[in-house]
Design a protein around this motif. Sequence first.
Motif, PDB file in Angstrom:
ATOM      1  N   LEU A 192       9.969 -27.340 127.632  1.00 31.30           N
ATOM      2  CA  LEU A 192      11.267 -27.419 128.298  1.00 31.30           C
ATOM      3  C   LEU A 192      11.679 -26.059 128.866  1.00 31.30           C
ATOM      4  O   LEU A 192      12.188 -25.971 129.991  1.00 31.30           O
ATOM      5  CB  LEU A 192      12.324 -27.937 127.326  1.00 31.30           C
ATOM      6  N   LEU A 193      11.474 -24.988 128.083  1.00 28.28           N
ATOM      7  CA  LEU A 193      11.825 -23.655 128.565  1.00 28.28           C
ATOM      8  C   LEU A 193      10.944 -23.243 129.752  1.00 28.28           C
ATOM      9  O   LEU A 193      11.429 -22.654 130.723  1.00 28.28           O
ATOM     10  CB  LEU A 193      11.684 -22.626 127.434  1.00 28.28           C
ATOM     11  N   SER A 194       9.649 -23.549 129.668  1.00 29.06           N
ATOM     12  CA  SER A 194       8.747 -23.203 130.764  1.00 29.06           C
ATOM     13  C   SER A 194       9.157 -23.912 132.051  1.00 29.06           C
ATOM     14  O   SER A 194       9.102 -23.328 133.142  1.00 29.06           O
ATOM     15  CB  SER A 194       7.304 -23.580 130.405  1.00 29.06           C
ATOM     16  N   PRO A 208       1.739 -20.943 128.399  1.00 24.28           N
ATOM     17  CA  PRO A 208       2.594 -21.118 127.223  1.00 24.28           C
ATOM     18  C   PRO A 208       2.749 -22.556 126.768  1.00 24.28           C
ATOM     19  O   PRO A 208       2.802 -22.837 125.575  1.00 24.28           O
ATOM     20  CB  PRO A 208       3.939 -20.525 127.674  1.00 24.28           C
ATOM     21  N   SER A 209       2.843 -23.510 127.691  1.00 27.60           N
ATOM     22  CA  SER A 209       3.076 -24.897 127.298  1.00 27.60           C
ATOM     23  C   SER A 209       1.913 -25.440 126.485  1.00 27.60           C
ATOM     24  O   SER A 209       2.103 -26.044 125.417  1.00 27.60           O
ATOM     25  CB  SER A 209       3.305 -25.772 128.536  1.00 27.60           C
ATOM     26  N   ARG A 210       0.691 -25.238 126.965  1.00 21.94           N
ATOM     27  CA  ARG A 210      -0.471 -25.753 126.236  1.00 21.94           C
ATOM     28  C   ARG A 210      -0.736 -24.938 124.978  1.00 21.94           C
ATOM     29  O   ARG A 210      -1.175 -25.481 123.963  1.00 21.94           O
ATOM     30  CB  ARG A 210      -1.700 -25.760 127.152  1.00 21.94           C
ATOM     31  N   THR A 211      -0.460 -23.630 125.009  1.00 20.97           N
ATOM     32  CA  THR A 211      -0.652 -22.807 123.811  1.00 20.97           C
ATOM     33  C   THR A 211       0.291 -23.246 122.694  1.00 20.97           C
ATOM     34  O   THR A 211      -0.096 -23.307 121.526  1.00 20.97           O
ATOM     35  CB  THR A 211      -0.407 -21.323 124.129  1.00 20.97           C
ATOM     36  N   VAL A 243       8.728 -29.395 116.610  1.00 14.70           N
ATOM     37  CA  VAL A 243       9.509 -29.459 117.842  1.00 14.70           C
ATOM     38  C   VAL A 243       9.242 -28.249 118.745  1.00 14.70           C
ATOM     39  O   VAL A 243       9.537 -28.288 119.943  1.00 14.70           O
ATOM     40  CB  VAL A 243      11.017 -29.548 117.491  1.00 14.70           C
ATOM     41  N   SER A 244       8.659 -27.175 118.211  1.00 18.05           N
ATOM     42  CA  SER A 244       8.445 -25.952 118.981  1.00 18.05           C
ATOM     43  C   SER A 244       7.688 -26.166 120.289  1.00 18.05           C
ATOM     44  O   SER A 244       8.097 -25.649 121.337  1.00 18.05           O
ATOM     45  CB  SER A 244       7.708 -24.909 118.132  1.00 18.05           C
ATOM     46  N   PRO A 245       6.577 -26.922 120.294  1.00 18.71           N
ATOM     47  CA  PRO A 245       5.879 -27.130 121.559  1.00 18.71           C
ATOM     48  C   PRO A 245       6.746 -27.817 122.611  1.00 18.71           C
ATOM     49  O   PRO A 245       6.635 -27.532 123.804  1.00 18.71           O
ATOM     50  CB  PRO A 245       4.678 -28.003 121.173  1.00 18.71           C
ATOM     51  N   ALA A 287       9.497 -20.102 120.640  1.00 22.10           N
ATOM     52  CA  ALA A 287       9.264 -20.744 121.932  1.00 22.10           C
ATOM     53  C   ALA A 287       9.595 -19.785 123.081  1.00 22.10           C
ATOM     54  O   ALA A 287       8.827 -19.657 124.049  1.00 22.10           O
ATOM     55  CB  ALA A 287      10.109 -22.016 122.047  1.00 22.10           C
ATOM     56  N   LEU A 288      10.720 -19.086 122.979  1.00 25.19           N
ATOM     57  CA  LEU A 288      11.104 -18.148 124.023  1.00 25.19           C
ATOM     58  C   LEU A 288      10.129 -16.972 124.079  1.00 25.19           C
ATOM     59  O   LEU A 288       9.762 -16.496 125.173  1.00 25.19           O
ATOM     60  CB  LEU A 288      12.527 -17.648 123.766  1.00 25.19           C
TER      61      LEU A 288
END
Length: 307
Positions: free
Chosen positions: A121-123, A256-259, A114-116, A178-179
Amino acid sequence: MASSSLGFAESRQRRTAQVLLFVTPALFTANMLLARATADFIPPVALAELRWTGVVLVLLPFCGRELWRNRAALRRDWARYALLGLLGMGICGAGVYYGAATTTATNIGLIYAVSPVIIILLSRAMFGERLSRRQGLGAALALTGVLVIVLRGDPAALLALSFSTGDLMILGAAISWALYTVLLKRWPDPLGVQARLTAIALAGAILLLPLLGWELASRGAPHFDLRTIATVVTLVLVPGVGAYATYSYITEHLGPSRTGLLLYLSPVYTAVLAWLLLGEAFALYHWLGAALVLPGLFFATHKPKAT
C-alpha cells in the motif's frame, strides 16, 4: 556482448535474491525468539543498543574506507540515514523488544503478517508501484497460509483474540518496518550494502542513546555474564548483520513490495524452530500453512520469462 553480460549478471542477482528470500526470514525469526527468551534479564533498549552498536563494530573494518570516501554524501544525506535508523533500528529494535514481553506469539504473528500488505500500500501510494495480478494472487495465497498457522487452523480463534499495549507496539513496529523497506529501495545511495547498513545502524544506535539513558536510570544496566554476551553476539551476527544485509540485497533486486512478502515465512519458520529446538509438535495446520505460503511466495516474486 557487454549488454548480454550485463543482462546475465542482473539475472543471476535476481536468482540470488529469490533464494535469499527463503533464507532471510529464518535470520529474523532468531531475533524474536531471543527477544522473548531474554526479556527477564536484558532491558529492551539496552538490547537494541548493544545489537546495533555491535553491528557497526563488526562491519566497520570491512567498509570503513568506503564510508570515508563517501563522507560528503553522508554529510549531505544525514537526515535520510537518521530516519532509516529511527525506523529500522530504533522503532523496529526497542519497540519489538518491548512488545514481545507483553503480548502473545499468536498476536505477533498475526500483526506482522500484515506488514507485506502495508508495504504494498505504501509503495503504491508513495511511488505508484504495482503488483501484477499473478503476484497479487500469490500474496493472497501466502497471507492465507500465515493465517492458517497463527490461528492454528481454527477460524473461530479470531473471535477470541484480545489486544494489549504490546500489540500496539508490534503494530507500530510493523508499520515502521514497512516504511523503512519502501524508503530503502526508493532513496538512491552511493554506498554498497554493507556500508549503507553500517551508516544506518550507527544512526539508529545514536538515536537510541537518550532512551537508553532513561532506561538505565529507571531499570539499571543489564548484568553482563556469559548468557548475556552470547545473546548479544548472536543478535549482532544473525538478525543484525545477516538479516539486514540480505534484506537490503533482496530489496535492491526485487523491490520493496515483493521483498516484504518474506515476512509471510516467519510463522512457518517459528513453528519449525519450535519443533526442532523446543520439541513442540508440528501440527497439521503447520503443514497446510507452509503448503500455501511457499508457492504463494513463488508466484508473488517470480516473473515468468517473456515468450
